[in-house]
Write a protein that holds these residues in place. Structure first.
Motif, PDB file in Angstrom:
ATOM      1  N   ARG A 123      18.878  15.597 -22.067  1.00 39.65           N
ATOM      2  CA  ARG A 123      19.807  16.708 -22.229  1.00 39.65           C
ATOM      3  C   ARG A 123      19.700  17.592 -20.999  1.00 39.65           C
ATOM      4  N   LEU A 124      20.765  18.310 -20.724  1.00 40.37           N
ATOM      5  CA  LEU A 124      20.794  19.189 -19.559  1.00 40.37           C
ATOM      6  C   LEU A 124      19.945  20.432 -19.803  1.00 40.37           C
ATOM      7  N   ALA A 125      19.336  20.895 -18.748  1.00 36.96           N
ATOM      8  CA  ALA A 125      18.593  22.148 -18.825  1.00 36.96           C
ATOM      9  C   ALA A 125      19.569  23.282 -19.068  1.00 36.96           C
ATOM     10  N   PRO A 126      19.182  24.311 -19.803  1.00 38.55           N
ATOM     11  CA  PRO A 126      20.094  25.425 -20.097  1.00 38.55           C
ATOM     12  C   PRO A 126      20.609  26.134 -18.840  1.00 38.55           C
TER      13      PRO A 126
ATOM     14  N   SER B 149      22.916  11.256  -9.987  1.00 37.61           N
ATOM     15  CA  SER B 149      21.476  11.397  -9.778  1.00 37.61           C
ATOM     16  C   SER B 149      20.985  12.677 -10.429  1.00 37.61           C
ATOM     17  N   VAL B 150      19.834  12.574 -11.084  1.00 38.73           N
ATOM     18  CA  VAL B 150      19.253  13.725 -11.776  1.00 38.73           C
ATOM     19  C   VAL B 150      17.750  13.781 -11.508  1.00 38.73           C
ATOM     20  N   THR B 151      17.175  14.927 -11.830  1.00 38.27           N
ATOM     21  CA  THR B 151      15.731  15.119 -11.728  1.00 38.27           C
ATOM     22  C   THR B 151      15.216  15.649 -13.052  1.00 38.27           C
ATOM     23  N   VAL B 152      14.094  15.125 -13.492  1.00 37.26           N
ATOM     24  CA  VAL B 152      13.487  15.574 -14.746  1.00 37.26           C
ATOM     25  C   VAL B 152      12.805  16.916 -14.521  1.00 37.26           C
ATOM     26  N   VAL B 153      13.087  17.874 -15.397  1.00 30.85           N
ATOM     27  CA  VAL B 153      12.465  19.193 -15.319  1.00 30.85           C
ATOM     28  C   VAL B 153      11.254  19.258 -16.249  1.00 30.85           C
ATOM     29  N   LEU B 154      11.431  18.781 -17.475  1.00 30.50           N
ATOM     30  CA  LEU B 154      10.332  18.758 -18.433  1.00 30.50           C
ATOM     31  C   LEU B 154      10.608  17.734 -19.511  1.00 30.50           C
ATOM     32  N   VAL B 155       9.581  17.460 -20.316  1.00 35.46           N
ATOM     33  CA  VAL B 155       9.717  16.525 -21.425  1.00 35.46           C
ATOM     34  C   VAL B 155       9.587  17.322 -22.709  1.00 35.46           C
ATOM     35  N   ASP B 156      10.577  17.149 -23.587  1.00 32.86           N
ATOM     36  CA  ASP B 156      10.583  17.835 -24.871  1.00 32.86           C
ATOM     37  C   ASP B 156      10.587  16.779 -25.966  1.00 32.86           C
ATOM     38  N   GLY B 157       9.410  16.403 -26.439  1.00 32.16           N
ATOM     39  CA  GLY B 157       9.291  15.339 -27.428  1.00 32.16           C
ATOM     40  C   GLY B 157       9.662  14.005 -26.805  1.00 32.16           C
TER      41      GLY B 157
ATOM     42  N   THR C  23      12.638  13.444 -25.492  1.00 36.41           N
ATOM     43  CA  THR C  23      13.820  13.737 -24.682  1.00 36.41           C
ATOM     44  C   THR C  23      13.393  14.383 -23.376  1.00 36.41           C
ATOM     45  N   VAL C  24      13.998  13.924 -22.272  1.00 35.17           N
ATOM     46  CA  VAL C  24      13.735  14.568 -20.994  1.00 35.17           C
ATOM     47  C   VAL C  24      14.828  15.606 -20.737  1.00 35.17           C
ATOM     48  N   VAL C  25      14.423  16.737 -20.223  1.00 34.15           N
ATOM     49  CA  VAL C  25      15.361  17.786 -19.850  1.00 34.15           C
ATOM     50  C   VAL C  25      15.611  17.624 -18.359  1.00 34.15           C
ATOM     51  N   ILE C  26      16.880  17.533 -17.961  1.00 33.77           N
ATOM     52  CA  ILE C  26      17.213  17.180 -16.583  1.00 33.77           C
ATOM     53  C   ILE C  26      18.108  18.238 -15.921  1.00 33.77           C
ATOM     54  N   VAL C  27      18.138  18.165 -14.626  1.00 27.50           N
ATOM     55  CA  VAL C  27      19.116  18.924 -13.826  1.00 27.50           C
ATOM     56  C   VAL C  27      19.741  17.954 -12.851  1.00 27.50           C
ATOM     57  N   PRO C  28      21.029  18.102 -12.562  1.00 30.90           N
ATOM     58  CA  PRO C  28      21.666  17.214 -11.592  1.00 30.90           C
ATOM     59  C   PRO C  28      21.146  17.515 -10.190  1.00 30.90           C
ATOM     60  N   VAL C  29      21.077  16.450  -9.371  1.00 30.89           N
ATOM     61  CA  VAL C  29      20.661  16.612  -7.985  1.00 30.89           C
ATOM     62  C   VAL C  29      21.850  17.143  -7.198  1.00 30.89           C
ATOM     63  N   ALA C  30      21.620  18.197  -6.435  1.00 31.17           N
ATOM     64  CA  ALA C  30      22.716  18.783  -5.626  1.00 31.17           C
ATOM     65  C   ALA C  30      23.098  17.800  -4.528  1.00 31.17           C
ATOM     66  N   ARG C  31      24.393  17.525  -4.421  1.00 37.09           N
ATOM     67  CA  ARG C  31      24.878  16.598  -3.380  1.00 37.09           C
ATOM     68  C   ARG C  31      25.172  17.390  -2.116  1.00 37.09           C
ATOM     69  N   GLU C  32      24.755  16.837  -1.001  1.00 33.91           N
ATOM     70  CA  GLU C  32      25.032  17.478   0.280  1.00 33.91           C
ATOM     71  C   GLU C  32      26.425  17.063   0.734  1.00 33.91           C
ATOM     72  N   SER C  33      27.196  18.014   1.197  1.00 31.90           N
ATOM     73  CA  SER C  33      28.539  17.694   1.675  1.00 31.90           C
ATOM     74  C   SER C  33      28.431  17.193   3.119  1.00 31.90           C
ATOM     75  N   ALA C  34      29.174  16.129   3.445  1.00 33.55           N
ATOM     76  CA  ALA C  34      29.082  15.502   4.748  1.00 33.55           C
ATOM     77  C   ALA C  34      30.019  16.103   5.742  1.00 33.55           C
TER      78      ALA C  34
END
Length: 156
Positions: free
Chosen positions: A120-123, A135-143, A145-156
């Motif tokens: 699930r997405l982080a609040p 692409s995402v990064t795990v922020v924490l584990v809640d039971g 379920t992993v709480v994730i945030v999307p990876v910021a894409r760099e503009s080219a």
């Protein structure tokens, strides 16, 4: 009438045996120190000291050993241990790819270690839904379920 204090050596032997057995199961050195304190209590009994003095000696020796010897033994045991986090402790900070769209209520993510987790997405995430393949990064584990945030894409 029988004086039960003449059999306190049996109580000390039983206490020593129980503490050693518990120590073999826990391996934290606490009950080993209590067993050594009980040996001191047994020694006081064999010297003919009163039962209350035996308990004081056993308690004092146990506390002294727990406060002085146990920390040294624990440091020695843990020396050279692998500090790399494993299992759930290794997941925060791990990258992954979204398998099924993830929102604040749920979704699926395949992590870099090959495991697929419910996610699930982080609040505080910038987006409301992250689509498949992102692409995402795990922020924490809640039971489970992993709480994730999307990876910021760099503009080219």
């Amino acid at each position: 009438m029988v004086d039960l204090t003449q059999y306190t050596w049996i109580v000390w032997l039983i206490l020593i045996l129980v503490c050693v057995i518990i120590e073999l199961l826990t391996l934290e050195f606490t009950f080993l120190m209590i067993a050594f304190g009980s040996v001191a209590g047994l020694g006081a009994d064999l010297l003919g000291w009163e039962w209350w003095v035996q308990i004081l000696v056993a308690s004092a020796v146990s506390v002294l050993l727990i406060l002085t010897i146990r920390p040294v033994m624990l440091r020695y045991m843990r020396r050279g241990a692998d500090p790399t986090p494993s299992n759930v402790a290794a997941l925060p900070g791990m990258s992954g790819r979204v398998v099924s769209s993830v929102s604040e209520t749920g979704g699926l993510v395949k992590l870099a270690n090959g495991e697929t987790w419910t996610a699930r997405l982080a609040p505080d995430a910038d987006e409301e839904v992250v689509g498949a393949g992102a692409s995402v990064t795990v922020v924490l584990v809640d039971g489970a379920t992993v709480v994730i945030v999307p990876v910021a894409r760099e503009s080219a």
